[in-house]
Structure formats: C-alpha cells, structure tokens
Design a protein around this motif. Structure first.
Motif, PDB file in Angstrom:
ATOM      1  N   VAL A  15     -11.170  35.070   0.353  1.00 55.76           N
ATOM      2  CA  VAL A  15     -12.584  35.121   0.010  1.00 55.76           C
ATOM      3  C   VAL A  15     -13.476  34.968   1.242  1.00 55.76           C
ATOM      4  N   THR A  16     -13.084  34.117   2.216  1.00 58.33           N
ATOM      5  CA  THR A  16     -13.888  33.955   3.427  1.00 58.33           C
ATOM      6  C   THR A  16     -13.707  35.142   4.359  1.00 58.33           C
ATOM      7  N   GLY A  17     -12.482  35.622   4.512  1.00 57.75           N
ATOM      8  CA  GLY A  17     -12.243  36.787   5.348  1.00 57.75           C
ATOM      9  C   GLY A  17     -13.030  37.996   4.879  1.00 57.75           C
ATOM     10  N   LYS A  18     -13.080  38.209   3.583  1.00 51.74           N
ATOM     11  CA  LYS A  18     -13.850  39.325   3.031  1.00 51.74           C
ATOM     12  C   LYS A  18     -15.347  39.133   3.277  1.00 51.74           C
ATOM     13  N   ALA A  19     -15.791  37.872   3.244  1.00 51.88           N
ATOM     14  CA  ALA A  19     -17.199  37.590   3.527  1.00 51.88           C
ATOM     15  C   ALA A  19     -17.533  37.882   4.986  1.00 51.88           C
ATOM     16  N   VAL A  20     -16.630  37.497   5.905  1.00 56.55           N
ATOM     17  CA  VAL A  20     -16.839  37.817   7.326  1.00 56.55           C
ATOM     18  C   VAL A  20     -16.925  39.327   7.506  1.00 56.55           C
ATOM     19  N   LYS A  21     -16.057  40.054   6.831  1.00 56.21           N
ATOM     20  CA  LYS A  21     -16.062  41.519   6.952  1.00 56.21           C
ATOM     21  C   LYS A  21     -17.388  42.095   6.458  1.00 56.21           C
ATOM     22  N   ARG A  22     -17.916  41.563   5.357  1.00 53.94           N
ATOM     23  CA  ARG A  22     -19.173  42.096   4.810  1.00 53.94           C
ATOM     24  C   ARG A  22     -20.351  41.880   5.759  1.00 53.94           C
ATOM     25  N   ILE A  23     -20.391  40.721   6.418  1.00 55.70           N
ATOM     26  CA  ILE A  23     -21.561  40.422   7.250  1.00 55.70           C
ATOM     27  C   ILE A  23     -21.375  40.837   8.701  1.00 55.70           C
ATOM     28  N   SER A  24     -20.143  41.239   9.081  1.00 50.75           N
ATOM     29  CA  SER A  24     -19.843  41.485  10.496  1.00 50.75           C
ATOM     30  C   SER A  24     -20.639  42.646  11.090  1.00 50.75           C
ATOM     31  N   LYS A  25     -21.047  43.583  10.258  1.00 48.46           N
ATOM     32  CA  LYS A  25     -21.706  44.795  10.760  1.00 48.46           C
ATOM     33  C   LYS A  25     -23.032  44.492  11.453  1.00 48.46           C
ATOM     34  N   LYS A  26     -23.655  43.372  11.121  1.00 46.00           N
ATOM     35  CA  LYS A  26     -24.953  43.068  11.740  1.00 46.00           C
ATOM     36  C   LYS A  26     -24.800  42.429  13.124  1.00 46.00           C
ATOM     37  N   TYR A  27     -23.571  42.081  13.510  1.00 45.71           N
ATOM     38  CA  TYR A  27     -23.335  41.477  14.819  1.00 45.71           C
ATOM     39  C   TYR A  27     -22.920  42.573  15.803  1.00 45.71           C
ATOM     40  N   LYS A  28     -23.896  43.211  16.401  1.00 44.76           N
ATOM     41  CA  LYS A  28     -23.649  44.365  17.268  1.00 44.76           C
ATOM     42  C   LYS A  28     -22.997  43.982  18.595  1.00 44.76           C
ATOM     43  N   ASP A  29     -23.064  42.692  18.956  1.00 52.71           N
ATOM     44  CA  ASP A  29     -22.497  42.249  20.233  1.00 52.71           C
ATOM     45  C   ASP A  29     -21.040  41.824  20.104  1.00 52.71           C
ATOM     46  N   LYS A  30     -20.430  42.064  18.923  1.00 54.22           N
ATOM     47  CA  LYS A  30     -19.047  41.663  18.702  1.00 54.22           C
ATOM     48  C   LYS A  30     -18.302  42.787  17.994  1.00 54.22           C
ATOM     49  N   HIS A  31     -17.024  42.943  18.374  1.00 58.33           N
ATOM     50  CA  HIS A  31     -16.168  43.919  17.704  1.00 58.33           C
ATOM     51  C   HIS A  31     -15.085  43.171  16.953  1.00 58.33           C
ATOM     52  N   PHE A  32     -15.099  43.280  15.638  1.00 59.81           N
ATOM     53  CA  PHE A  32     -14.168  42.529  14.801  1.00 59.81           C
ATOM     54  C   PHE A  32     -12.968  43.392  14.409  1.00 59.81           C
ATOM     55  N   ILE A  33     -11.793  42.773  14.451  1.00 61.02           N
ATOM     56  CA  ILE A  33     -10.560  43.404  13.995  1.00 61.02           C
ATOM     57  C   ILE A  33     -10.001  42.520  12.880  1.00 61.02           C
ATOM     58  N   PHE A  34      -9.829  43.094  11.697  1.00 58.36           N
ATOM     59  CA  PHE A  34      -9.427  42.317  10.527  1.00 58.36           C
ATOM     60  C   PHE A  34      -7.972  42.605  10.153  1.00 58.36           C
ATOM     61  N   VAL A  35      -7.201  41.538   9.929  1.00 57.95           N
ATOM     62  CA  VAL A  35      -5.823  41.693   9.477  1.00 57.95           C
ATOM     63  C   VAL A  35      -5.537  40.721   8.339  1.00 57.95           C
ATOM     64  N   ASP A  36      -4.617  41.123   7.468  1.00 60.82           N
ATOM     65  CA  ASP A  36      -4.102  40.196   6.466  1.00 60.82           C
ATOM     66  C   ASP A  36      -2.582  40.154   6.584  1.00 60.82           C
ATOM     67  N   SER A  37      -1.934  39.492   5.656  1.00 59.98           N
ATOM     68  CA  SER A  37      -0.486  39.280   5.786  1.00 59.98           C
ATOM     69  C   SER A  37       0.313  40.578   5.712  1.00 59.98           C
ATOM     70  N   LEU A  63      -8.276  32.472   9.686  1.00 64.35           N
ATOM     71  CA  LEU A  63      -8.533  32.087   8.299  1.00 64.35           C
ATOM     72  C   LEU A  63      -7.268  32.182   7.454  1.00 64.35           C
ATOM     73  N   ALA A  64      -6.163  32.580   8.070  1.00 65.55           N
ATOM     74  CA  ALA A  64      -4.922  32.799   7.328  1.00 65.55           C
ATOM     75  C   ALA A  64      -4.352  31.478   6.832  1.00 65.55           C
ATOM     76  N   ALA A  65      -3.908  31.487   5.601  1.00 62.26           N
ATOM     77  CA  ALA A  65      -3.267  30.307   5.016  1.00 62.26           C
ATOM     78  C   ALA A  65      -2.528  30.734   3.758  1.00 62.26           C
ATOM     79  N   VAL A  66      -1.515  29.969   3.415  1.00 60.64           N
ATOM     80  CA  VAL A  66      -0.874  30.121   2.119  1.00 60.64           C
ATOM     81  C   VAL A  66      -1.534  29.109   1.204  1.00 60.64           C
ATOM     82  N   SER A  67      -2.216  29.595   0.195  1.00 58.72           N
ATOM     83  CA  SER A  67      -3.004  28.688  -0.650  1.00 58.72           C
ATOM     84  C   SER A  67      -2.969  29.167  -2.087  1.00 58.72           C
TER      85      SER A  67
END
Length: 265
Positions: A15-37, A63-67
């Motif tokens: 849920v947090t990783g997906k939230a980071v992905k949704r808001i990441s587009k407004k941070y033009k000074d950073k390039h995000f790479i998203f991975v899951d298990s 943000l990775a965890a087994v939960s």
C-alpha cells in the motif's frame, strides 16, 4: 547540471509502495525505480547487489516486508522472522558494497512492547515483549534499530529508520486471509452489508490504533531522502489514536452497515 538520483523503491506492491508510485511523478529531480518480490528476491544478497550495480542506484527506500494480518502472523512466526531479517540484512550489505548514498529502512509501531506507555516514543522499542500475535515480525523489525547503529558505525553507511503506524489507502491488500486489520474490516463489512449478515470482529474492540493515510506516509519517505539523517529511528505516523471499535464504526458508517450487526468476539 545536477545529476538526478536513481532511487530504488522496494516493496512497490504494498500500500505504501503504490502510494510512492502515485505521487512520484511530481518529483522531477528524482528518478524512481520500483520493484516488488516478483522482480527481485531481496532475501538473496547476490541478486540484490547485482540489481543495485546494474541499475546504478544512488538511494534506496526499502518498503519490502513479509506482512499480513493476525492470522498469518500466528501461523508463520518463524517465516515472518526469517524472511524479514534476511530482507533487511541483504539490502544493507548490498548498499555497503555498492556505495549507496542513502538507505531508508522501515520499522513499525507494531514492534513496540505490548504494554508500552502511550504515546509511543522511540526509546521504548526494546523495553518489553511485543504482542504474542506478531512476535516473529516484531522482533525482525526491532532488529533494524541495531542494524542502523552498527552499519553507520562500522561502514559509515547513511542508513536511517522510519516508523510508520498503521497505514491505509487505495490499492491495499484486501485478501480475505492475509489482509491487515483495516482492509480486512472494510472487506468483511462490505460483505456483511451485501449479504445482510453480522460482522464478527475478533477481540473486545478496546485496544487503540494509530492510522495514517498512505500518501502522507509516502511524502514523508521522499522528504526523508534529503532531510533526515539521524541514527535514531523516528515515528512518522499520525499521533491520533482511535479504538478498534471506533475504527469499525467509522467503516460501517461509510459502508452503510448498521452498528447492531457488529459482534465483538
């Protein structure tokens, strides 16, 4: 021209990783790479190390965890302990070997001693036993605190720890068996409304919980990349406390389920 950092975000399926992905587009000074298990097994040090090197990663938000909910925590305490410890040790070792500029690790308020005084403060982390319902994952999360201190001291790794409280938001885990409390209650309340049945809730409803919206947590993690450098983990969740009963009543009000249909077992 200033170099744009490559920032790896693990656990992007949560849920947090997906939230980071949704808001990441407004941070033009950073390039995000998203991975899951499914992209990368963080329990495997060599694979993690190779991924960091091959993708020229500069910073990591782990943000990775087994939960999961109480059901999975009670059934699999050893697996929860093992996998979460392996994830965090693998990522810190890989960050050391790849000269990563900054690593953010995620703890949880669920690791605090079961009978901690409220409000929870960071000095209470090791002051007693966590809840028996999730002790495996709780001790794994507690281990992050000495990991931070020791890896900063021995390897000068810029690693910090953030402690969110309960998190809720869009694209959460609504699995009927593995969901944490909030989406599990939403799911079951929805089914009770649809089928005109009672909503059974484990426990008395009296314990207090803190919940924070997922996109607020995501904003804090991105802020911490540039602004938080302490060796001491910090609580970042909402300080507002509601009883489980109050939370369930709020959910049922939104869904339109009569409170008389709620049974506390």
């Amino acid at each position: 021209m200033k170099k744009i950092d490559n920032i790896l975000v693990t656990g992007s399926g949560g849920v947090t990783g997906k939230a980071v992905k949704r808001i990441s587009k407004k941070y033009k000074d950073k390039h995000f790479i998203f991975v899951d298990s499914s992209d990368l097994d963080l329990r495997n040090f060599k694979n993690t190390q190779s991924f960091l090197r091959n993708n020229k990663i500069d910073k990591v938000i782990n943000l990775a965890a087994v939960s999961g909910g109480i059901g999975i925590s009670l059934k699999h305490p050893a697996s929860m302990l093992r996998d979460n410890v392996l994830i965090n040790l693998s990522i810190v070792e890989a960050c050391v070997s790849c000269n990563i500029k900054k690593l953010l690790l995620t703890l949880t308020t669920g690791m605090y001693p079961e009978n901690s005084k409220l409000p929870l403060i960071e000095d209470y982390i090791h002051d007693g036993e966590p809840s028996k319902t999730n002790y495996g994952s709780s001790f794994a999360k507690r281990l992050i605190e000495p990991i931070i201190r020791s890896y900063r001291e021995e390897y000068n790794l810029n690693v910090v720890g953030l402690i969110p409280s309960g998190i809720f938001g869009p694209e959460d885990n609504f699995h009927p068996e593995h969901a944490p409390m909030m989406p599990a209650i939403i799911n079951r309340a929805y089914d009770a409304k649809k089928n005109n049945t009672n909503l059974e809730v484990w426990g008395t409803g009296k314990p207090l919980r803190e919940y924070t919206f997922s996109e607020d947590i995501a904003e804090i993690f991105i802020w911490a990349l540039d602004n938080f450098d302490s060796e001491k983990p910090i609580n970042i969740g909402s300080p507002e406390e509601l009883s489980i009963k109050e939370i369930i009543h709020l959910v049922c009000k939104k869904i339109g389920l009569d409170k008389k249909k709620i049974i506390f077992n």
